[in-house]
Design a protein around this motif. Structure first.
Motif, PDB file in Angstrom:
ATOM      1  N   PRO A 165     -18.472  46.764  61.811  1.00 53.51           N
ATOM      2  CA  PRO A 165     -19.460  46.838  60.575  1.00 53.51           C
ATOM      3  C   PRO A 165     -20.370  45.516  60.781  1.00 53.51           C
ATOM      4  N   ASN A 166     -19.957  44.532  61.513  1.00 51.88           N
ATOM      5  CA  ASN A 166     -20.710  43.259  61.468  1.00 51.88           C
ATOM      6  C   ASN A 166     -21.789  43.304  62.427  1.00 51.88           C
ATOM      7  N   VAL A 167     -21.649  44.044  63.500  1.00 49.43           N
ATOM      8  CA  VAL A 167     -22.492  44.081  64.736  1.00 49.43           C
ATOM      9  C   VAL A 167     -23.665  45.100  64.380  1.00 49.43           C
ATOM     10  N   LEU A 168     -23.249  46.173  63.600  1.00 49.90           N
ATOM     11  CA  LEU A 168     -24.247  47.135  63.137  1.00 49.90           C
ATOM     12  C   LEU A 168     -25.071  46.558  62.213  1.00 49.90           C
ATOM     13  N   SER A 494     -21.719  48.842  55.799  1.00 48.24           N
ATOM     14  CA  SER A 494     -21.703  49.290  57.127  1.00 48.24           C
ATOM     15  C   SER A 494     -20.111  49.640  57.518  1.00 48.24           C
ATOM     16  N   ALA A 495     -19.116  49.040  56.699  1.00 54.75           N
ATOM     17  CA  ALA A 495     -17.762  49.496  56.676  1.00 54.75           C
ATOM     18  C   ALA A 495     -17.557  50.982  56.171  1.00 54.75           C
ATOM     19  N   LEU A 496     -18.042  51.165  55.331  1.00 54.47           N
ATOM     20  CA  LEU A 496     -17.666  52.608  54.717  1.00 54.47           C
ATOM     21  C   LEU A 496     -17.810  53.570  55.374  1.00 54.47           C
ATOM     22  N   PRO A 497     -18.791  54.039  56.454  1.00 53.20           N
ATOM     23  CA  PRO A 497     -18.463  54.918  57.416  1.00 53.20           C
ATOM     24  C   PRO A 497     -17.175  55.093  58.209  1.00 53.20           C
ATOM     25  N   GLN A 498     -16.655  53.881  58.444  1.00 55.03           N
ATOM     26  CA  GLN A 498     -15.609  53.342  59.243  1.00 55.03           C
ATOM     27  C   GLN A 498     -14.366  53.880  58.417  1.00 55.03           C
ATOM     28  N   ALA A 499     -14.600  53.600  57.208  1.00 50.01           N
ATOM     29  CA  ALA A 499     -13.358  54.012  56.342  1.00 50.01           C
ATOM     30  C   ALA A 499     -13.299  55.632  56.038  1.00 50.01           C
ATOM     31  N   SER A 500     -14.424  56.004  56.018  1.00 44.84           N
ATOM     32  CA  SER A 500     -14.261  57.819  55.869  1.00 44.84           C
ATOM     33  C   SER A 500     -13.865  58.525  57.006  1.00 44.84           C
TER      34      SER A 500
END
Length: 591
Positions: A165-168, A494-500
């Motif tokens: 999420p940080n690099v995105l 940006s972490a939310l797509p990863q969580a989904s």
């Protein structure tokens, strides 16, 4: 004076800074000259990650000699943990370390995990000895060997999960969304970011997977480590050209302050106008690195946290008491509103992932039951995922260079489609892919009943359809959750797509278990799919996908977009504050 204005025009308008902490210059920092290194970094990191993950289950069964079910379960848990770790990285990036330092830190953690993983496959005392005869007299790994390997791969998961999420968000920060041309470039960045991720995955699935399938695990893992090292170097090279945002502090604390202040003032009348609520008159908000957010009309009950009461006013010094547990700014209230407004949209993306994840599991099971011979070549069922990857890259190219100019004429938006619009295009397409898979299964079963079989090439349209779907949906998700997140919460956004993705994988396992229980014996998904009804399962997924799309459409229609002030003197003067800080008591609300 003209030269001063020209110099000001060359500064970014979103408050970004250069590496020395000065306002970032448009020509000397950011843009694709910086972002290209981040794209290469992302592609190499994906090669490195998938060099570990793509054959993890096989390593667990053939080297550590775990059972099939245990290996499958442990692999799923590891993948889920990797995506959930993104919240840790996003939180640290937004609150304390900043996106650049967080991306750098978690890449170092990732490398440590890669080295430990490679060592565990290289050193004889860290892995069980080879079988004397294939499948006979095979010693299982010791508790220590298993423990070291799992520690290593979970460090890999923590590193990559925290990095992503940080690099995105850091890559997107290289484009000033207050500048018309750079705003368009930012939308293009999300396309190329996902393309880089896909190309890295494709490369790993072809080269590293082949090496590891030959039993050369140490070589495969060390190549992954080498790729990770090159990726880190690529990220560091253009540091002097990057743009940076200041960290905003703990977002969870700010949310708690809004909830507390609103609860304390739950009995007061809500001000009718947003300009009657408390906001600082300074150029920027009280949250470092964040633009002020314009008041929105939704969730008005939370506005009470920004309403000034007599307890918020100090009569002795004739000023507002600055205590965020009693009085919050409009920007702080709007941060919490964003979290609550995006939850319905985000929830619908979870089931999208539930359907899409069948590409990695049930599609492969279906392919394994088909005729995999093409002349004298045997097609590995999992290798068809390469078709999905190629489709994504081709779709990104087609969108950027052919479709986007046409869409601009239709939407009158320079970036073409908004994040929500891109999601709305991709979501129903995955439902079509599930129905296609169901129809293929019907044809396959009919062939089997006639003692014949169906060629695995019938699966090609399924992977092409899912590739088109993910190009729109996942890129739309990245764009939407970054774009709509408050400036000081963009890594968490940006972490939310990863969580989904993580929750979608868990939901897929749960759905399969429920279907297996309710469909009886042998059921829709027995060990031999020739005896079951995999087609029913695909049709169920297709129907649920369209139902989920209807829920998404409702959430999208009712979503209220966030609006920000530019980083310049705000035209929204506060009616209750004069320039000398004296309050206007006409706007003090009394219970």
């Amino acid at each position: 004076m003209a030269m001063e204005l020209e110099e000001m025009d060359e500064l970014t308008l979103d408050g970004t800074l250069d590496v020395k902490g000065n306002p970032a210059g448009r020509r000397s920092t950011g843009g694709f000259k910086s972002a290209i290194f981040i794209l290469v970094n992302q592609g190499l990191m994906c090669v490195s990650l998938y060099g570990i993950s793509i054959n993890l289950a096989i390593y667990l069964t053939t080297v550590l000699r775990e059972g099939d079910s245990s290996a499958a379960s442990n692999t799923s848990n590891w993948q889920g943990a990797q995506y959930l770790f993104s919240f840790i990285g996003g939180f640290l990036g937004d609150a304390y370390l900043g996106r650049y330092k967080s991306a750098l830190l978690f890449q170092l953690v990732f490398l440590i995990g890669l080295v430990l993983t490679a060592l565990s496959a290289t050193l004889e005392y860290l892995r069980p000895p080879a079988c004397e005869v294939e499948g006979i007299d095979c010693k299982r790994a010791t508790t220590t060997q298993i423990g070291i390997f799992y520690i290593a791969v979970y460090i890999v998961a923590l590193g990559y999960g925290g990095y992503q999420p940080n690099v995105l968000s850091f890559g997107a920060d290289q484009f000033d969304e207050e500048h018309p041309k750079e705003k368009v470039r930012k939308a293009e960045f999300f396309n190329w970011f996902y393309a880089a991720l896909t190309i890295g995955t494709l490369f790993a699935s072809i080269l590293l997977a082949y090496i590891e399938n030959q039993g050369k695990w140490a070589l495969g893992f060390w190549l992954s480590t080498g790729m990770g090292t090159v990726a880190l170097s690529t990220f560091l090279v253009p540091t002097w050209r990057y743009r940076f945002h200041e960290t905003g502090g703990n977002p969870l604390c700010r949310i708690a302050q809004v909830v507390t202040a609103a609860f304390r003032k739950r009995h007061i009348k809500i001000p009718l106008e947003g300009d009657q609520l408390y906001e600082v008159i300074n150029t920027e908000s009280t949250i470092k690195g964040s633009r002020k957010i314009i008041h929105s009309s939704s969730l008005r009950c939370l506005d009470k946290a920004a309403a000034i009461t007599e307890t918020d006013f100090d009569n002795e010094i004739n000023q507002i008491r600055k205590n965020s547990w009693h009085l919050c700014t409009v920007t702080q209230v709007e941060e919490l509103k964003w979290v609550l407004r995006m939850l319905p949209v985000w929830a619908t993306t979870i089931f999208y992932t539930t359907a899409y994840t069948q590409v990695y599991s049930v599609f492969v099971i279906q392919g394994a039951a088909m005729d995999t011979q093409l002349g004298g070549f045997n097609v590995p069922p999992a290798s068809l995922y390469a078709v999905d990857c190629v489709t994504v890259v081709l779709c990104v190219l087609a969108y950027n260079y052919w479709l986007l100019p046409q869409i601009k004429k239709w939407t009158a938006l320079e970036e073409g489609l908004t994040g929500l619009q891109r999601i709305s295009v991709g979501m129903p397409i995955v439902g079509l892919a599930m129905f296609e898979a169901g129809l293929v299964e019907v044809v396959r079963r009919n062939k089997v009943q006639r003692s014949d079989n169906l060629s695995i090439l019938w699966q090609l349209p399924l992977y092409i359809t899912t590739g088109i779907s993910e190009t729109f949906t996942y890129i739309g998700m990245m764009h939407f959750f970054y774009d709509q997140a408050p400036d000081a919460m963009r890594s968490l956004g940006s972490a939310l797509p990863q969580a989904s993705v993580a929750l979608g994988n868990y939901a897929s396992s749960l759905l399969i278990a429920i279907v297996g229980r309710l469909s009886g014996s042998p059921g829709w998904l027995p060990d031999s799919i020739d005896k079951g009804h995999l087609d029913y399962f695909f049709f169920l997924l297709g129907g649920l996908s369209f139902f989920n799309f209807a829920l998404f459409s409702w959430a999208a229609v009712h979503y209220e977009y966030m609006s920000r002030h530019e980083v310049s003197p705000s035209p929204q003067s506060l009616p209750f504050l004069y320039s000398n800080g004296v309050a206007n008591e006409d706007h003090i609300y009394r219970p």
